[in-house]
Scaffold this motif. Structure first.
Motif, PDB file in Angstrom:
ATOM      1  N   VAL A  30     -10.256  20.713  35.308  1.00  0.00           N
ATOM      2  CA  VAL A  30     -10.614  21.893  36.301  1.00  0.00           C
ATOM      3  C   VAL A  30     -12.410  21.869  35.427  1.00  0.00           C
ATOM      4  O   VAL A  30     -13.173  22.017  35.242  1.00  0.00           O
ATOM      5  CB  VAL A  30     -10.529  22.975  36.071  1.00  0.00           C
ATOM      6  CG1 VAL A  30     -10.904  24.023  37.058  1.00  0.00           C
ATOM      7  CG2 VAL A  30      -8.508  23.071  36.712  1.00  0.00           C
ATOM      8  N   LEU A  31     -13.231  21.598  36.920  1.00  0.00           N
ATOM      9  CA  LEU A  31     -14.925  22.021  36.748  1.00  0.00           C
ATOM     10  C   LEU A  31     -15.364  22.697  37.172  1.00  0.00           C
ATOM     11  O   LEU A  31     -16.289  23.331  36.896  1.00  0.00           O
ATOM     12  CB  LEU A  31     -15.127  20.616  37.580  1.00  0.00           C
ATOM     13  CG  LEU A  31     -15.079  18.998  36.733  1.00  0.00           C
ATOM     14  CD1 LEU A  31     -16.080  17.987  37.198  1.00  0.00           C
ATOM     15  CD2 LEU A  31     -15.525  18.881  35.627  1.00  0.00           C
TER      16      LEU A  31
ATOM     17  N   ALA B 228     -20.280  15.711  34.612  1.00  0.00           N
ATOM     18  CA  ALA B 228     -18.765  15.230  34.239  1.00  0.00           C
ATOM     19  C   ALA B 228     -18.619  13.162  34.411  1.00  0.00           C
ATOM     20  O   ALA B 228     -17.736  12.465  34.052  1.00  0.00           O
ATOM     21  CB  ALA B 228     -17.437  15.965  35.194  1.00  0.00           C
ATOM     22  N   ARG B 229     -20.139  13.041  35.421  1.00  0.00           N
ATOM     23  CA  ARG B 229     -19.837  11.676  34.799  1.00  0.00           C
ATOM     24  C   ARG B 229     -19.950  10.817  33.327  1.00  0.00           C
ATOM     25  O   ARG B 229     -19.353   9.642  33.370  1.00  0.00           O
ATOM     26  CB  ARG B 229     -21.079  11.819  35.180  1.00  0.00           C
ATOM     27  CG  ARG B 229     -21.586  11.449  37.298  1.00  0.00           C
ATOM     28  CD  ARG B 229     -22.585  10.750  37.550  1.00  0.00           C
ATOM     29  NE  ARG B 229     -22.482   9.553  37.240  1.00  0.00           N
ATOM     30  CZ  ARG B 229     -22.222   8.505  38.931  1.00  0.00           C
ATOM     31  NH1 ARG B 229     -22.017   8.499  39.522  1.00  0.00           N
ATOM     32  NH2 ARG B 229     -22.569   7.351  38.698  1.00  0.00           N
ATOM     33  N   ASP B 230     -19.849  11.488  33.053  1.00  0.00           N
ATOM     34  CA  ASP B 230     -20.286  10.892  30.675  1.00  0.00           C
ATOM     35  C   ASP B 230     -18.759  10.949  30.693  1.00  0.00           C
ATOM     36  O   ASP B 230     -18.046  10.466  29.931  1.00  0.00           O
ATOM     37  CB  ASP B 230     -20.741  12.124  29.713  1.00  0.00           C
ATOM     38  CG  ASP B 230     -22.679  12.196  30.311  1.00  0.00           C
ATOM     39  OD1 ASP B 230     -23.134  10.849  31.235  1.00  0.00           O
ATOM     40  OD2 ASP B 230     -23.181  12.754  30.086  1.00  0.00           O
TER      41      ASP B 230
ATOM     42  N   LEU C 274      -9.958   9.831  39.185  1.00  0.00           N
ATOM     43  CA  LEU C 274     -10.362  10.870  40.295  1.00  0.00           C
ATOM     44  C   LEU C 274     -10.938  11.756  40.209  1.00  0.00           C
ATOM     45  O   LEU C 274     -10.939  12.056  39.324  1.00  0.00           O
ATOM     46  CB  LEU C 274      -9.443  10.125  41.133  1.00  0.00           C
ATOM     47  CG  LEU C 274      -8.166   9.474  41.275  1.00  0.00           C
ATOM     48  CD1 LEU C 274      -6.748   9.958  42.038  1.00  0.00           C
ATOM     49  CD2 LEU C 274      -8.937   7.824  42.015  1.00  0.00           C
ATOM     50  N   ALA C 275     -11.416  11.686  41.277  1.00  0.00           N
ATOM     51  CA  ALA C 275     -13.243  12.586  41.236  1.00  0.00           C
ATOM     52  C   ALA C 275     -12.217  14.100  42.471  1.00  0.00           C
ATOM     53  O   ALA C 275     -11.691  13.375  43.694  1.00  0.00           O
ATOM     54  CB  ALA C 275     -14.802  12.681  41.492  1.00  0.00           C
ATOM     55  N   LEU C 276     -11.576  15.054  43.043  1.00  0.00           N
ATOM     56  CA  LEU C 276     -11.722  15.937  43.501  1.00  0.00           C
ATOM     57  C   LEU C 276     -12.442  17.177  43.811  1.00  0.00           C
ATOM     58  O   LEU C 276     -13.670  17.832  42.901  1.00  0.00           O
ATOM     59  CB  LEU C 276     -10.220  17.111  43.081  1.00  0.00           C
ATOM     60  CG  LEU C 276     -10.267  18.216  44.162  1.00  0.00           C
ATOM     61  CD1 LEU C 276      -9.891  17.454  45.689  1.00  0.00           C
ATOM     62  CD2 LEU C 276      -8.944  19.464  43.603  1.00  0.00           C
ATOM     63  N   ALA C 277     -13.157  17.226  45.081  1.00  0.00           N
ATOM     64  CA  ALA C 277     -14.849  18.264  45.793  1.00  0.00           C
ATOM     65  C   ALA C 277     -14.268  18.927  46.660  1.00  0.00           C
ATOM     66  O   ALA C 277     -13.021  18.559  47.501  1.00  0.00           O
ATOM     67  CB  ALA C 277     -16.227  16.937  46.593  1.00  0.00           C
TER      68      ALA C 277
ATOM     69  N   PRO D   6     -18.206  19.145  43.458  1.00  0.00           N
ATOM     70  CA  PRO D   6     -17.000  18.886  42.252  1.00  0.00           C
ATOM     71  C   PRO D   6     -16.431  19.477  41.822  1.00  0.00           C
ATOM     72  O   PRO D   6     -16.676  20.974  41.152  1.00  0.00           O
ATOM     73  CB  PRO D   6     -17.754  18.262  41.473  1.00  0.00           C
ATOM     74  CG  PRO D   6     -18.979  17.091  42.145  1.00  0.00           C
ATOM     75  CD  PRO D   6     -19.487  19.137  43.153  1.00  0.00           C
ATOM     76  N   THR D   7     -14.955  19.285  41.838  1.00  0.00           N
ATOM     77  CA  THR D   7     -13.379  20.857  41.698  1.00  0.00           C
ATOM     78  C   THR D   7     -13.139  20.059  40.280  1.00  0.00           C
ATOM     79  O   THR D   7     -12.758  20.951  39.605  1.00  0.00           O
ATOM     80  CB  THR D   7     -12.948  21.333  42.315  1.00  0.00           C
ATOM     81  OG1 THR D   7     -12.036  20.220  43.053  1.00  0.00           O
ATOM     82  CG2 THR D   7     -14.102  22.292  43.899  1.00  0.00           C
TER      83      THR D   7
END
Length: 793
Positions: free
Chosen positions: A319-320, A399-401, A414-417, A446-447
């Motif tokens: 969770v971001l 979070a791309r790293d 996968l990314a959740l936004a 981004p979440t």
């Protein structure tokens, strides 16, 4: 038809279809799912041992003494055992091929029709949807998010997204979306059919056991003619016997020279092993495959279907956005997954992760699209949730790293936004997005990150540990990226997983590929031709290779390997060329398969001493009798009964006993080193008893035969005891039962009458005892000499 016409979705008329069928441009292919009935019968009936026994059986029939022709039943048994197993395998494979035959939807001028794939013709327009297998090679005409899995052809498990005008190959599978293709390659011209045809030529299975037995049979065949001639001359003229008795004596001399029981026991032991494996949903297509399995020292397999199962699993949810309410991410994921009518592998993993969590009410849905690489939903509270590729949703987020790190390890991320109610999922500011929307909300936040792994088979680690304990090298040979394959291999503890080689950087030379495989545990981006070259390179170095596979891309390597192992849910072509089919597609079955093969081969080698000792003493006894000019001491029925109690029945039991000895090369040398002393001892005892008895009791055929019979039996039982070591209580009981059975046959009046024996004369018993003692001494001295003369038997 012009190139421009190929990109039109107009269907063919009935007349055009008939013209193409007349020109042979249909998709009809004669698929051989297994060997034909004629091939099965021919390979099991027309054998060297059957031919020898048939000739001898006809000789006995000419004498009218049918009881002496009991050995003729072995012709039927030898042929039946192998045929029954192969017929069973054929029926199973043919049934699998029929069950896997799916109908296809085709557009014709008269309308849409559902046909058998064999009824397609060149230039047909074929509709494809998720779950369909592409039946022909073709050019893509239209696509609606079409994704194609070509792993059965190339080994690459990542779906491809073809564009209109692109080429699709037969055997690939549609995993998402829909589309239409124009058929360009049909029937034998299709890619899958060409690969299958190249691998379809029958290759006789290699077998060291069968080769060794055939070698012995060749020697026996060469010896039969001169020995038979000498015996006939001796029996007719020198021993002054009638034609009938002379022929019976000749057959009695020749029958035990043929190790028929070894041929039969090899087939029976393998057939029992096949039945045992069948209980584990493993289909063995030919009996010699059992032996090849026992000798395997390299196993090559693909990642997909062996280390991993179909589908993926969510390993981690990061969770971001800490401001989100608890459970908000799971609610969003459940809603996004439930909104898809046909979720792809990633969304199915998401649904499995959230379990039975109820989705939120939605006001609009944007389905997942391979072109957009994201899916979106608007919930009842006005929030918009978007799930998709990180590069499409994260922007410059730190979070791309993490994404780069996980992707390098072979994971899918996968990314959740989330967007607020003031945002939209289309170009309009407040109007709900249409299903073809291509614009993301303007204020996406981004979440969460979802890290997905391919689903690793739970039994994979234990299987690899078994092979390591058995000193079997394991190589992962895949069409996927080497890094991704190595990551999965490391999860299950594959030795050498840290060393991954990209096969695109290697030549197609078998030796170079074998070098790479010897130094690495993982080879990625391996094409079908390279797989076959790799197997060739390893086998050229004396390695015994088992290759597992499920796709058309594997058929060349499966056919080239010593043992090809196909998955039951794989392509019909792979199952047809493989020697073993795992019907439940479980990689965990392989250890049981290898262990069963080793048990069978170790036991066959153990009991082979019994059968070949009979061959040795039969040759020596026949030569001694022929050269000395005396009648042959035994009748064919004597030979048959002796074989029953000292060889056949106990060998059957010993061949089915537990045994964990590894298979070794040098079968003929080891067995002959053990069999020659026993055969020499038996020949000395039988011939010595017969000659001495003739001088003591005269030329009475019954009494002299009884002396030879009893002396032979004593030494033969000594050979049996040696083979049965180490003695266990059940083995002692087995030997005792055989001795009791022989005693019953010899001591009862009925047995004496049928066998033409008379053990009541004490002189005969004394001669037999002395000759048997001499045979036992000769056996032990010969064994000692051979052990010193032949190192490491």
């Amino acid at each position: 038809m012009t190139r421009a016409d190929l990109h039109q979705a107009d269907g063919l008329t009935a007349e055009q279809v008939r013209d193409r069928v007349a020109r042979g441009e249909s998709n009809r292919v004669d698929e051989a799912t297994s060997r034909s009935w004629a091939e099965i019968v021919r390979s099991n009936v027309l054998t060297r041992v059957n031919a020898i026994y048939l000739v001898l059986f006809l000789v006995v029939l000419s004498t009218g003494h049918l009881l002496d022709g009991l050995f003729g039943l072995l012709i039927v048994v030898n042929s039946t055992v192998g045929m029954v197993q192969e017929v069973r395998a054929k029926r199973t494979l043919d049934r699998l091929a029929l069950l896997n035959r799916a109908q296809v939807t085709v557009v014709r001028a008269e309308g849409v029709a559902v046909l058998d794939p064999a009824d397609l013709v060149r230039d047909d327009v074929v509709r494809l949807a998720s779950g369909d297998q592409v039946p022909v090679d073709g050019v893509l005409l239209t696509t609606a998010g079409l994704e194609v899995d070509e792993s059965l052809l190339t080994g690459e498990s990542e779906p491809v997204l073809p564009a209109p005008g692109g080429r699709l190959l037969s055997g690939s599978v549609v995993v998402a979306g829909s589309g239409t293709i124009r058929a360009t390659g049909v029937g034998p011209e299709a890619y899958a059919a060409r690969l299958a045809r190249e691998a379809s030529a029958f290759r006789r299975p290699s077998s060291e056991l069968r080769a060794g037995i055939d070698q012995i049979l060749r020697y026996v065949t060469w010896a039969l003619v001169p020995v038979a001639a000498l015996t006939i001359v001796n029996q007719l003229w020198r021993a002054d016997q009638g034609t009938s008795d002379a022929l019976r004596g000749m057959v009695a001399a020749l029958v035990p020279m043929v190790p028929e029981g070894l041929v039969l026991m090899t087939s029976v032991a393998m057939a029992v092993g096949v039945i045992r494996l069948g209980r584990r949903r493993c289909l063995v297509q030919d009996l010699p495959a059992m032996e090849a399995l026992a000798r395997v020292d390299v196993v090559c397999f693909d990642k997909t279907g062996t280390l991993t199962e179909d589908g993926m699993r969510v390993r981690d949810v990061d969770v971001l956005d800490p401001a989100l309410p608890a459970g908000a991410v799971e609610d969003a994921l459940a809603t996004l997954g439930a909104a898809e009518e046909r979720p792809n592998a990633s969304l199915r993993a998401v649904l499995e992760h959230v379990g039975d969590r109820a989705p939120l009410p939605t006001t609009h849905v944007v389905p997942f699209s391979s072109a957009r690489r994201w899916a979106a939903v608007r919930t009842g509270d006005g929030a918009t949730w978007v799930l998709g590729a990180p590069e499409a949703l994260l922007g410059d987020h730190p979070a791309r790293d993490r994404v780069a790190h996980e992707s390098a390890g072979g994971a899918r991320v996968l990314a959740l936004a989330r967007a607020t109610a003031a945002s939209t999922v289309s170009a309009a500011s407040t109007v709900p997005a249409a299903p073809t929307a291509e614009r993301l909300p303007d204020d996406l936040v981004p979440t969460a990150l979802l890290v997905l792994d391919q689903r690793v088979r739970p039994e994979a680690r234990g299987t690899l540990e078994y092979f390591a304990r058995q000193h079997v090298d394991v190589k992962v040979v895949s069409g996927d990226a080497p890094v991704a394959v190595a990551a999965v291999a490391a999860q299950v503890g594959l030795p050498g997983a840290s060393v991954a080689v990209d096969a695109r950087d290697l030549p197609d030379d078998p030796d170079a590929l074998a070098d790479a495989a010897e130094g690495a545990g993982v080879l990625g981006r391996v094409g079908p031709e390279q797989k076959r070259a790799l197997v060739r390179g390893l086998t050229a170095r004396g390695r015994t290779v088992a290759m597992t596979g499920d796709g058309v891309n594997d058929v060349l390597a499966l056919k080239e390997a010593d043992v090809g192992v196909a998955m039951g849910n794989g392509s019909p072509a792979a199952r047809a060329v493989a020697r073993i089919v795992l019907l439940d597609s479980s990689f965990a079955t392989l250890p049981y398969v290898v262990a069963e093969g080793r048990r069978v081969i170790a036991n066959i080698e153990r009991v082979a001493t019994l059968f070949l000792s009979k061959t040795v003493y039969s040759v020596l006894l026949a030569l001694a009798v022929a050269l000395s000019g005396v009648p042959f001491p035994l009748l064919p029925r004597h030979v048959t009964v002796i074989a029953w109690f000292t060889i056949g029945i106990p060998a059957t039991v010993l061949a089915l006993a537990p045994n964990r000895e590894p298979a070794r090369t040098g079968f003929v040398r080891r067995v002959l080193t053990s069999a020659v002393p026993g055969g020499l001892g038996v020949a000395v005892a039988a011939y010595g008893a017969f000659v001495v008895a003739r001088s003591v009791v005269g030329p009475d055929q019954v009494l002299t035969s009884t002396a030879a019979f009893l002396a032979l039996v004593v030494v033969a039982f000594d050979v049996l005891i040696g083979v049965a070591r180490p003695l266990r209580p059940w083995k002692v009981a087995l030997v005792a039962t055989m001795v009791a059975g022989m005693a019953l046959a010899v001591l009862t009046p009925l047995g004496q009458r049928l066998l033409v024996l008379d053990p009541t004369d004490t002189r005969v018993l004394a001669v037999a005892a002395g000759a048997a003692l001499a045979g036992l001494v000769v056996r032990r001295v010969a064994a000692l000499v051979l052990r010193r003369a032949v190192p490491g038997p």
